[in-house]
Scaffold this active site. Structure first.
Site, PDB file in Angstrom:
ATOM      1  N   GLY A  62     -26.494 -10.804 -31.833  1.00 29.06           N
ATOM      2  CA  GLY A  62     -27.079 -12.101 -32.520  1.00 29.06           C
ATOM      3  C   GLY A  62     -27.694 -13.170 -31.406  1.00 29.06           C
ATOM      4  O   GLY A  62     -28.098 -14.127 -31.842  1.00 29.06           O
ATOM      5  N   PHE A  63     -26.636 -13.207 -30.346  1.00 29.82           N
ATOM      6  CA  PHE A  63     -26.767 -14.388 -29.291  1.00 29.82           C
ATOM      7  C   PHE A  63     -27.690 -14.009 -28.223  1.00 29.82           C
ATOM      8  O   PHE A  63     -27.586 -14.734 -27.136  1.00 29.82           O
ATOM      9  CB  PHE A  63     -25.371 -14.702 -29.177  1.00 29.82           C
ATOM     10  CG  PHE A  63     -24.717 -15.299 -30.247  1.00 29.82           C
ATOM     11  CD1 PHE A  63     -24.989 -16.630 -30.810  1.00 29.82           C
ATOM     12  CD2 PHE A  63     -23.767 -14.599 -31.106  1.00 29.82           C
ATOM     13  CE1 PHE A  63     -24.238 -17.119 -31.818  1.00 29.82           C
ATOM     14  CE2 PHE A  63     -23.034 -15.118 -31.841  1.00 29.82           C
ATOM     15  CZ  PHE A  63     -23.549 -16.458 -32.341  1.00 29.82           C
ATOM     16  N   ASP A 105     -14.338 -15.383 -33.050  1.00 28.59           N
ATOM     17  CA  ASP A 105     -15.172 -14.208 -33.237  1.00 28.59           C
ATOM     18  C   ASP A 105     -14.202 -12.972 -32.861  1.00 28.59           C
ATOM     19  O   ASP A 105     -14.842 -11.963 -32.038  1.00 28.59           O
ATOM     20  CB  ASP A 105     -16.470 -14.251 -32.653  1.00 28.59           C
ATOM     21  CG  ASP A 105     -17.534 -13.154 -33.428  1.00 28.59           C
ATOM     22  OD1 ASP A 105     -17.287 -12.829 -34.569  1.00 28.59           O
ATOM     23  OD2 ASP A 105     -18.736 -12.924 -32.705  1.00 28.59           O
TER      24      ASP A 105
END
Length: 625
Positions: A353-354, A468
């Site tokens: 996602g990054f 995370d």
């Protein structure tokens, strides 16, 4: 008065039953309920999101539609067509996506942005009681949500983990070839969604605006919506943003119950804001060519010099005075470009996602590195972000992935890590075809990650909260030591200080329940995620698996239920067979439950976790209230 009381429900039901279609060629005078970031422009353009990050917006028709003729009946056929456009902050990085929605309520409270798309939250995602049907248009690939890519359309039933999805595009009626449609193109895109209630067939089709509807749908699925859709439902849209923002626009919308949906009048649709379409504006194009004609001689004279600069510009970087303090940690863009063969796909290790992660070899050396290209979050100052990354680069521990440095170029930040040849732990736990890990290896990795977290929480100069912790962020070096990596969400604060309130971020299934209320990350929230990590390593299962039976979907709940029945060891990964140490397995499972306790104060510190894993102290019994 009594007569009015008796007649009113009848009149209301009669009114609801007669409303079966609407068409909005633009939304001037439309009867819509808006919340969050959603707003209507003066020309009738519906905008679901704006430049706010980690936010959401909803727009629903205010009158519910009747989808069943009787409470236990089947769903009536329905169809809709709408035109949308997504204009991103960064051309290659969306934030996040939007969905067409059928919902029992037009007020979606306690929902979250980012990958939840404003539809669900961490506790209800996947619950059958949601009665939510949606078709999502997502521009972020999130592996935890089983996204296939960062440009896809998905059919969602009570969850943002799609039942079926496909890369956005259409099959050409002319040559039968699949044509990709880029959701982040700034261009208007037309969508048709049709449900045949008799055959329970759902079709989703899209194409560029102005082109006829393709004969072959992008998505086609047989779905019985009778248990999902209630008698009356609200129809509308939901959108969200994440690290970056996107403008999500709806230009026009038509809906029909039990009949062919009316087509939109394209000529009557509102135009996108001029700033978004100036490159395609005809007047602007004519003016541009006039200016080019007048300056053609100047351009020809400069052509030679420009060609010389092309290669130099490719490797241009952003540098500011404050970065002099970090020069030892900075790589040149040219170094990293050459290390990855120009960031070719053959060097690609993974996509998240990054950003994208590449394997590379630094020029002039034999040093292998992992190079991660991310879009920096502009809300947080670039200087502060880089300073924080460099601070993390000072961390030295055998169970952390070393951050070697960074490079900053236009629109992105590039981070350089030491390469971990055995990749990430989740590949061994969940991927078919990968050799499984024995219990002794798993227990060794668990103790290593715990040691790394203790260092971050207590032994650093400042407290570091990872935010995370999960198997996919635990990398394995050449000796199969577990190393915690990916500090893209990490936050720092002084020992004895107060943790900062921040945007909710992390991965669904690992988020401590108090975060949705307080938005204040603490070491306790890291411990919760570590508890889930313990369970996934011991059980060989992801935290949430919506395809399983309802009592098996949430890993924590399943292990807890077995603990209460005295069968906790039966939750172990079947691939372990009988090759495990029973006392160690039981300790890890029970410690996982204790660390993921719903009350933050009931969770142990990481120092206490280390003591328990090494047998220095005994695990408390009973574990939970």
């Amino acid at each position: 008065m009594l007569l009015k009381i008796l007649i009113w429900p009848f009149l209301l039901n009669l009114a609801l039953s007669t409303i079966s279609d609407f068409t909005y060629n633009g939304f001037k005078g439309a009867n819509l309920s808006l919340d969050g970031m959603a707003t209507l422009n003066s020309d009738g353009l519906l905008r679901l999101t704006n430049i706010s990050k980690h936010e959401q917006g909803h727009a629903f028709s205010t009158i519910p539609l009747q989808f069943k003729r009787s409470p236990m009946g089947t769903v009536i056929s329905f169809s809709t067509v709408f035109v949308f456009s997504i204009v991103p902050e960064y051309p290659m990085f969306g934030g996040h996506g939007f969905a067409f929605v059928l919902s029992p309520s037009m007020h979606l409270f306690q929902t979250l942005p980012i990958y939840y798309l404003g539809l669900f939250n961490s506790s209800n995602n996947g619950n059958s009681s949601n009665h939510i049907f949606a078709v999502e248009f997502d521009t972020i690939k999130d592996l935890e949500m089983a996204d296939i890519d960062d440009n896809h359309v998905g059919i969602d039933i009570n969850s943002v983990i799609s039942n079926k999805s496909a890369s956005a595009g259409f099959t050409s009626d002319d040559d039968g070839q699949f044509k990709k449609v880029k959701l982040l193109s700034d261009e208007p895109i037309q969508v048709w969604i049709e449900y045949d209630g008799l055959n329970m067939q759902l079709n989703v089709t899209l194409s560029s605006l102005g082109k006829p509807k393709p004969k072959i749908p992008l998505l086609s699925s047989t779905i019985n919506l009778s248990s999902i859709i209630l008698d009356h439902m609200y129809v509308g849209f939901s959108a969200s943003t994440g690290m970056a923002y996107s403008y999500h626009y709806i230009l026009g919308w038509s809906f029909m119950m039990n009949g062919k949906v009316p087509e939109l009048d394209i000529s009557s649709l509102p135009r996108l804001p001029r700033a978004m379409t100036s490159s395609k504006d005809k007047t602007g194009t004519i003016l541009m060519w006039l200016l080019l004609s007048l300056s053609v001689l100047v351009l020809m004279a400069a052509a030679g010099a420009r060609m010389i600069m092309v290669r130099k510009n490719r490797f241009s970087e952003l540098r500011e005075d404050w970065e002099l303090d970090f020069e030892l940690h900075r790589f040149s863009y040219k170094q990293l470009y050459n290390a990855t063969g120009g960031f070719k796909d053959e060097f690609l290790l993974g996509v998240g996602g990054f950003g994208r992660v590449y394997r590379g070899v630094l020029p002039g050396t034999e040093v292998e590195v992992a190079i991660k290209r991310v879009c920096h979050e502009s809300r947080q100052g670039v200087g502060e972000f880089v300073a924080e990354i460099v601070s993390l680069g000072q961390l030295q521990h055998r169970n952390l992935v070393p951050l070697l440095g960074y490079c900053r170029s236009e629109g992105e930040l590039i981070l350089v890590y030491e390469y971990m040849p055995n990749r990430s732990l989740d590949k061994y736990l969940f991927s078919e075809g990968e050799s499984t890990l024995g219990w002794s290896q798993r227990f060794w990795i668990i103790k290593g990650v715990a040691s790394g977290l203790l260092y971050l929480h207590e032994d650093c100069e400042r407290v570091v909260i990872h935010r995370d912790v999960k198997a996919s962020n635990v990398l394995l070096d050449g000796d199969m030591n577990g190393r915690l990596g990916d500090f893209g969400l990490a936050r720092l604060y002084d020992h004895g200080g107060v943790p900062l309130t921040t945007h909710l971020a992390g991965t669904v299934g690992y988020l401590a329940p108090e975060l949705s209320r307080t938005y204040r990350v603490t070491t306790n929230s890291d411990v919760f995620a570590f508890g889930v990590f313990l369970l996934e390593v011991a059980c060989g299962r992801r935290p949430i698996e919506p395809e399983k039976a309802e009592d098996l979907q949430v890993l924590i709940d399943w292990v807890l239920a077995n603990w209460r029945k005295g069968t906790i060891k039966e939750t172990r990964d079947e691939r372990l067979g009988e090759e495990y140490v029973a006392e160690e397995l039981e300790l890890v499972l029970k410690l996982g439950l204790l660390c993921s306790h719903p009350l933050p104060t009931a969770r142990p510190s990481m120092r206490r976790v280390i003591q328990l894993l090494h047998g220095d102290i005994l695990l408390p019994d009973p574990l939970l209230n």
